[in-house]
Design an enzyme around this catalytic site. Structure first.
Site: not given
Ligand code: BDR
Ligand code: CA
Length: 314
Positions: A10, A15, A39, A124, A165-166, A239-240
């Protein structure tokens, strides 16, 4: 032999860097990119995937749009972190990389069927597409090598005090993935907060001096600014890309095997990942959960990927 991978994402600043790493690194055979609402809206995350591939010269990797809302509940976006476009910071021209006419589930199906070996799925974003795929095509699970996802946390959340979030966007989808019986590797906030894009890190991208590196500098500048403002952090957690970095360099991240349950009903805790680090519940482990990251090696990989993709522009 390179690891065959489908990215489900996303984009999203982090990402975007995962796409760059997967496309650049010879250890990864990037077969397809699918997009999901997260996102930002599906329309925006899909446009962003095409934008990233266009600026990085990533051609021939099909990109297909997936689900525009979670399995249950309302659509949530993260404009406060990723901006109105989902990828605020740089100016992007119209993408030249096309959108595949298939939907994400069909592209995943076709890709799994066409590949001679089982394929690794790397989600992700919210897990909507992946859960929907497992529900729609249970006969194809043996074509999936493993699922390496960014989401959850062994600690607290970033979207609610309890939820990341995810997972918070689509807890039911996360539950389907984590109870699927497939091998799941979970890289959560407790790991990704060890790889902060601070000023020092961003300067390494700027120093590369390519047009792609300049776009990366602008993306990280915006992202870090939002994390400074919203969370008071000295940089943005990238993060991703921990997912693909782990595939490329399996010793980069340390894991514990544990049971991960997704809170589906809590009044204040819906979407939390309840990670049984010490085996106190008696529930069987269902995931490898990231704990410690070698941040230096991680950034070397990301900077190397941006250089490799952009070197011909220098
Ligand atoms: C996750 O949420 C999104 O904002 C990022 O792209 C990452 O996938 C972190 O909680
Ligand atoms: Ca993401």
């Amino acid at each position: 032999m390179a690891i065959p991978v489908i990215l489900d994402c996303d984009p999203g600043h982090d990402d975007a860097f995962n796409i760059l790493l997967a496309a650049a690194h010879p250890t990864i055979d990037l077969l397809a990119i699918t997009t999901v609402a997260g996102n930002q809206t599906l329309e925006k995350t899909t446009l962003n995937a095409r934008r990233v591939c266009t600026v990085a010269g990533i051609e021939g990797v099909p990109i297909a749009a997936g689900r525009d809302r979670p399995l249950h509940g309302p659509v949530r976006v993260a404009a406060s972190i990723h901006g109105e476009s989902g990828l605020d910071g740089p100016g992007f021209k119209d993408p030249t990389v096309p959108l595949d006419r298939r939907d994400a589930l069909t592209l995943i199906r076709d890709t799994l069927l066409a590949h001679p070996r089982p394929v690794t799925l790397v989600p992700t974003g919210p897990l909507t597409n992946i859960a929907a795929f497992l529900l729609a095509y249970p006969q194809l699970t043996d074509r999936i090598e493993r699922i390496v996802l960014m989401g959850g946390s062994t600690d607290r959340g970033n979207t609610t005090p309890a939820a990341e979030f995810n997972i918070h966007c689509d807890p039911e989808a996360a539950d389907i993935v984590l109870t699927s019986g497939l091998p799941v590797t979970m890289l959560g906030l407790n790991a990704s907060h060890q790889v902060l894009a601070t000023e020092d890190v961003i300067a390494r991208f700027t120093a590369l001096g390519t047009p792609l590196a300049d776009i990366c500098t602008e993306m990280l500048g915006f992202f870090a600014g939002r994390y400074r403002e919203v969370f008071g952090l000295p940089g943005a957690p990238l993060h991703d890309p921990l997912t693909v970095a782990h595939l490329v360099d399996p010793d980069l991240v340390t894991f514990v095997r544990a049971n991960v349950a997704v809170e589906l009903t809590g009044t204040h805790t819906r979407g939390a990942t309840v990670v049984d680090l010490h085996g106190v519940t008696g529930r069987a482990p269902n995931a490898d959960v990231a704990t410690v990251v070698d941040a230096g090696r991680f950034w070397d990989l990301i900077v190397g990927a941006v250089w490799a993709l952009g070197a011909h522009q220098a």
